[in-house]
Design a protein around this motif. Structure first.
Motif, PDB file in Angstrom:
ATOM      1  N   ALA A 145      71.160 -25.139  88.548  1.00 38.19           N
ATOM      2  CA  ALA A 145      70.171 -26.189  88.331  1.00 38.19           C
ATOM      3  C   ALA A 145      70.535 -27.009  87.095  1.00 38.19           C
ATOM      4  N   MET A 146      69.753 -28.053  86.857  1.00 40.68           N
ATOM      5  CA  MET A 146      70.039 -29.027  85.798  1.00 40.68           C
ATOM      6  C   MET A 146      70.238 -28.363  84.427  1.00 40.68           C
ATOM      7  N   PHE A 147      69.362 -27.421  84.089  1.00 34.68           N
ATOM      8  CA  PHE A 147      69.419 -26.832  82.751  1.00 34.68           C
ATOM      9  C   PHE A 147      69.859 -25.367  82.761  1.00 34.68           C
ATOM     10  N   ASP A 148      70.451 -24.908  83.862  1.00 35.06           N
ATOM     11  CA  ASP A 148      70.980 -23.541  83.895  1.00 35.06           C
ATOM     12  C   ASP A 148      72.108 -23.342  82.894  1.00 35.06           C
ATOM     13  N   PHE A 149      72.806 -24.430  82.571  1.00 40.92           N
ATOM     14  CA  PHE A 149      73.901 -24.333  81.591  1.00 40.92           C
ATOM     15  C   PHE A 149      73.373 -24.306  80.157  1.00 40.92           C
ATOM     16  N   GLY A 150      72.077 -24.601  79.984  1.00 42.32           N
ATOM     17  CA  GLY A 150      71.505 -24.775  78.660  1.00 42.32           C
ATOM     18  C   GLY A 150      71.574 -23.579  77.739  1.00 42.32           C
ATOM     19  N   PRO A 151      71.093 -22.391  78.147  1.00 38.77           N
ATOM     20  CA  PRO A 151      71.065 -21.271  77.198  1.00 38.77           C
ATOM     21  C   PRO A 151      72.414 -20.960  76.565  1.00 38.77           C
ATOM     22  N   VAL A 152      73.449 -20.837  77.393  1.00 40.70           N
ATOM     23  CA  VAL A 152      74.785 -20.550  76.853  1.00 40.70           C
ATOM     24  C   VAL A 152      75.360 -21.793  76.174  1.00 40.70           C
ATOM     25  N   GLY A 153      75.215 -22.955  76.824  1.00 38.96           N
ATOM     26  CA  GLY A 153      75.775 -24.191  76.273  1.00 38.96           C
ATOM     27  C   GLY A 153      75.186 -24.554  74.931  1.00 38.96           C
ATOM     28  N   ILE A 154      73.884 -24.386  74.775  1.00 35.65           N
ATOM     29  CA  ILE A 154      73.244 -24.707  73.492  1.00 35.65           C
ATOM     30  C   ILE A 154      73.713 -23.749  72.404  1.00 35.65           C
ATOM     31  N   ALA A 155      73.823 -22.456  72.728  1.00 33.47           N
ATOM     32  CA  ALA A 155      74.305 -21.484  71.738  1.00 33.47           C
ATOM     33  C   ALA A 155      75.716 -21.831  71.265  1.00 33.47           C
ATOM     34  N   VAL A 156      76.577 -22.173  72.217  1.00 35.67           N
ATOM     35  CA  VAL A 156      77.952 -22.537  71.859  1.00 35.67           C
ATOM     36  C   VAL A 156      77.978 -23.842  71.071  1.00 35.67           C
ATOM     37  N   ALA A 157      77.185 -24.839  71.501  1.00 37.36           N
ATOM     38  CA  ALA A 157      77.169 -26.130  70.815  1.00 37.36           C
ATOM     39  C   ALA A 157      76.656 -25.991  69.387  1.00 37.36           C
ATOM     40  N   LEU A 171      84.817 -18.279  72.015  1.00 38.83           N
ATOM     41  CA  LEU A 171      84.996 -17.011  72.721  1.00 38.83           C
ATOM     42  C   LEU A 171      84.037 -15.944  72.200  1.00 38.83           C
ATOM     43  N   VAL A 172      83.905 -15.867  70.876  1.00 39.55           N
ATOM     44  CA  VAL A 172      83.047 -14.850  70.255  1.00 39.55           C
ATOM     45  C   VAL A 172      81.577 -15.090  70.598  1.00 39.55           C
ATOM     46  N   VAL A 173      81.163 -16.337  70.647  1.00 41.34           N
ATOM     47  CA  VAL A 173      79.761 -16.658  70.904  1.00 41.34           C
ATOM     48  C   VAL A 173      79.452 -16.678  72.402  1.00 41.34           C
ATOM     49  N   ALA A 174      80.340 -17.274  73.196  1.00 36.28           N
ATOM     50  CA  ALA A 174      80.031 -17.524  74.608  1.00 36.28           C
ATOM     51  C   ALA A 174      80.005 -16.254  75.446  1.00 36.28           C
ATOM     52  N   VAL A 175      80.953 -15.355  75.245  1.00 34.65           N
ATOM     53  CA  VAL A 175      81.030 -14.166  76.106  1.00 34.65           C
ATOM     54  C   VAL A 175      79.771 -13.304  76.003  1.00 34.65           C
ATOM     55  N   PRO A 176      79.299 -12.943  74.805  1.00 34.30           N
ATOM     56  CA  PRO A 176      78.037 -12.175  74.740  1.00 34.30           C
ATOM     57  C   PRO A 176      76.845 -12.959  75.288  1.00 34.30           C
ATOM     58  N   ALA A 177      76.816 -14.281  74.996  1.00 34.85           N
ATOM     59  CA  ALA A 177      75.693 -15.095  75.489  1.00 34.85           C
ATOM     60  C   ALA A 177      75.660 -15.111  77.015  1.00 34.85           C
ATOM     61  N   ILE A 178      76.835 -15.220  77.639  1.00 32.54           N
ATOM     62  CA  ILE A 178      76.893 -15.217  79.103  1.00 32.54           C
ATOM     63  C   ILE A 178      76.378 -13.897  79.669  1.00 32.54           C
ATOM     64  N   LEU A 179      76.798 -12.796  79.070  1.00 32.17           N
ATOM     65  CA  LEU A 179      76.388 -11.478  79.583  1.00 32.17           C
ATOM     66  C   LEU A 179      74.899 -11.234  79.389  1.00 32.17           C
ATOM     67  N   VAL A 180      74.295 -11.847  78.368  1.00 35.06           N
ATOM     68  CA  VAL A 180      72.845 -11.700  78.153  1.00 35.06           C
ATOM     69  C   VAL A 180      72.067 -12.563  79.141  1.00 35.06           C
ATOM     70  N   VAL A 181      72.499 -13.834  79.297  1.00 36.93           N
ATOM     71  CA  VAL A 181      71.760 -14.778  80.143  1.00 36.93           C
ATOM     72  C   VAL A 181      72.069 -14.566  81.614  1.00 36.93           C
ATOM     73  N   TRP A 182      73.321 -14.210  81.933  1.00 36.76           N
ATOM     74  CA  TRP A 182      73.755 -14.039  83.317  1.00 36.76           C
ATOM     75  C   TRP A 182      74.349 -12.635  83.482  1.00 36.76           C
TER      76      TRP A 182
END
Length: 592
Positions: free
Chosen positions: A173-185, A579-590
């Motif tokens: 969906a439109m904002f499904d990328f948000g949780p991980v994307g915002i953390a990385v940004a 890499l350090v931020v995105a991988v844990p964030a992905i596993l938490v959100v997805w």
């Protein structure tokens, strides 16, 4: 390994080598790969061009149109005025620019957001007397980070969403990328603002104080038109044709009248004094052939070449523009577009060779002279971006309310699931045109056709990679590690490989090819495909190591005076941080 796989891997390997070489434009390479796969029988001929009707391709084209309308509307210009209080020190200055372009990029195409903010960044560099090299690469990286936050922020996200729809029946969906994307940004912007800019060289691609980078005083001379010259009574354009565009007539003095940027159709008279800009060899040839008389040289500066009607503007050649790969002579800059080419710099260094014969490259910074009223239209037609105050726009400031409202309505339709993205955003583009906020010419000019051709060509090739079992073959070595390695390591490895590929190949193409591999790894491990697709999405947009990986990086190369090796100085630690931020964030959100 099947014969079909061997042939397809050979085609993809050859395409990757051509992408890295850069000798041929990426859309041509993609079409060549598609044709090779079709002729080899790997892609069915009936489906060879099915990619051009793919929802991802349609969505990308619609977003590019809407981005152009938002740029014209002046909505972002109004927001950027808020940056002024943040320019007092370098850290807050970099933070303000990077955060602003990231927010814009979340809802616009990356390059469109950068195009809006680039002149703002340069003007603020002038006013604060800071080196543009300190600000422009953070600006480019910020535009890439911002694209991670929404479905429409960057083409790879749209591609990844389409791949999920093919596998599960439901797209992201439109904002499904948000949780991980915002953390990385947020992590990336903090790093760039606090540490990253300090790793960059302090190199003045443009001088402080708002002066052009080009020192043209040494190349200015004055010549007189004597009575015996065969060009008396002929048009100025005939004299320019004689010089093969290596000489620009920037002013003409006739008795007491001084005309700046004179028309090419002006008839020359005996006694006219022409102020010309040229290298010594080209000027000498012109004087001999036209039987002119030298008057003086070296005393004229840029300030004498401007007036209320005529100005000097620096502009950068954008990727895939009408200027790229062509010369000033073939473009007929003066007669067709009404501008004089006075100087060119490449990677911050002036080019002193014959300008009429020079083939322009993306990122070249040009010094152009022309009438203020005519230059915006000329820049739009040529596809170059003016590096001036925001008073000089590529379009008129219109639709300040209408365009954002139409765009917001399309986003809401997507968010609430009333329309799929490709339908909602095409409807928004149509609404913008019907309300007069964008002309038909601007609509077609706003579409980055090489990107559309690239995606349309590689989508069938990516599908063939899956149908031939190629994705399973590529995924096999990684799956061999899965028994002993944790999931986070496999995700990190997939993201790292995607990052490296994206640095030498267009990020949308990277998503097309790496997405199916991520899906194959997930299926082989009997896990959800979502975290693996998110890893590919983040990796495909993390093009921070080279200027060729993304158009945004290439656009700032000339104005910032960057060299190829400058990008990894800030890009390498930024990739590690992601890499350090995105991988844990992905596993938490997805979760897997």
């Amino acid at each position: 390994m099947a014969v079909e796989q061997i042939i397809l891997f050979a085609i993809l390997g050859t395409a990757l080598a051509f992408f890295a070489w850069g000798r041929f434009r990426y859309d041509l390479v993609a079409v060549g790969a598609l044709l090779a796969a079709t002729i080899a029988g790997i892609v069915p001929s009936a489906e060879a061009f099915s990619g051009f009707g793919h929802p991802a391709v349609i969505t990308v084209a619609a977003i590019l149109i809407i981005t152009r309308a938002i740029r014209n509307s002046g909505a972002v210009d109004a927001i950027t005025r808020l940056l002024q209080p943040l320019t007092r020190n370098t850290t807050t200055h970099v933070f303000g620019l990077t955060a602003m372009v990231a927010v814009c990029s979340a809802f616009m195409n990356n390059v469109g957001a950068l195009a809006v903010m680039l002149p703002v960044a340069l003007q603020s560099a002038y006013s604060t007397k800071r080196a543009p090299s300190t600000l422009l690469l953070p600006l480019s990286f910020g535009s890439l980070l911002g694209g991670l936050m929404t479905l429409i922020g960057t083409p790879p996200n749209i591609v990844i969403s389409s791949l999920r729809r093919q596998e599960t029946g439901e797209p992201f969906a439109m904002f499904d990328f948000g949780p991980v994307g915002i953390a990385v940004a947020l992590a990336g912007i903090a790093f760039i603002s606090l540490i990253g800019w300090r790793l960059l060289p302090t190199r003045a691609g443009r001088s402080s104080g708002g002066r052009p980078i080009h020192d043209i005083g040494a190349y200015i001379a004055e010549v007189r038109m004597p009575r015996q010259s065969p060009y008396v009574g002929r048009r100025l354009v005939d004299l320019e044709t004689l010089s093969q565009a290596d000489v620009s007539v920037v002013a003409l003095l006739r008795r007491k009248d001084r005309m700046l940027a004179p028309s090419g159709f002006l008839r020359l008279q005996a006694g006219d004094i022409l102020t010309v800009e040229s290298d010594a060899g080209s000027l000498r040839r012109l004087v001999e052939k036209a039987e002119l008389e030298m008057v003086g040289a070296g005393a004229t500066g840029p300030e004498s070449l401007t007036s209320e009607r005529v100005g000097l503007v620096e502009a950068v050649v954008t990727p895939n523009s009408r200027m790229e790969g062509r010369t000033a002579r073939s473009l007929r800059l003066h007669t067709r577009y009404g501008v004089n080419l006075l100087a060119v710099s490449r990677q911050g260094e002036p080019i002193n060779e014959r300008l009429g014969q020079l083939r322009f490259q993306a990122g070249d910074v040009l010094l152009l002279q022309g009438e203020h009223d005519a230059m915006p239209e000329a820049f739009s037609a040529l596809g170059c971006l003016p590096l001036a105050e925001r008073g000089l726009n590529l379009g008129s400031s219109r639709g300040l309310v209408t365009t954002p409202l139409i765009f917001a309505a399309a986003i809401l339709l997507v968010v609430f699931g009333l329309l799929p993205p490709h339908v909602a955003f095409v409807a928004a583009a149509l609404g913008i045109v019907l309300t007069g906020e964008l002309s038909l010419r601007e609509l077609y000019d706003s579409i980055d056709w090489p990107i559309i051709v690239l995606l349309g060509s590689l989508i069938p090739v990516g599908m063939a990679l899956e149908t031939t079992g190629g994705t399973q073959t590529i995924a096999a070595p990684i799956l061999a590690l899965a028994g002993d390695a944790p999931v986070w390591l496999i995700l990190g490895l997939l993201m790292l490989v995607t990052m490296l590929v994206s640095d030498i190949m267009n990020n949308a193409a990277t998503a097309v090819l790496m997405g199916p591999i991520g899906i194959s790894i997930a299926k082989g491990m009997e896990l959800s495909i979502d975290p693996f697709l998110m890893a590919v999405a983040i990796g495909a947009s993390s093009t921070f190591l080279t200027p060729i990986g993304h158009q945004s990086n290439l656009l700032v190369m000339g104005p910032g005076g960057y060299r190829f090796g400058d990008y990894w100085r800030m890009g390498l630690p930024l990739d590690a941080l992601i890499l350090v931020v995105a991988v844990p964030a992905i596993l938490v959100v997805w979760p897997v």
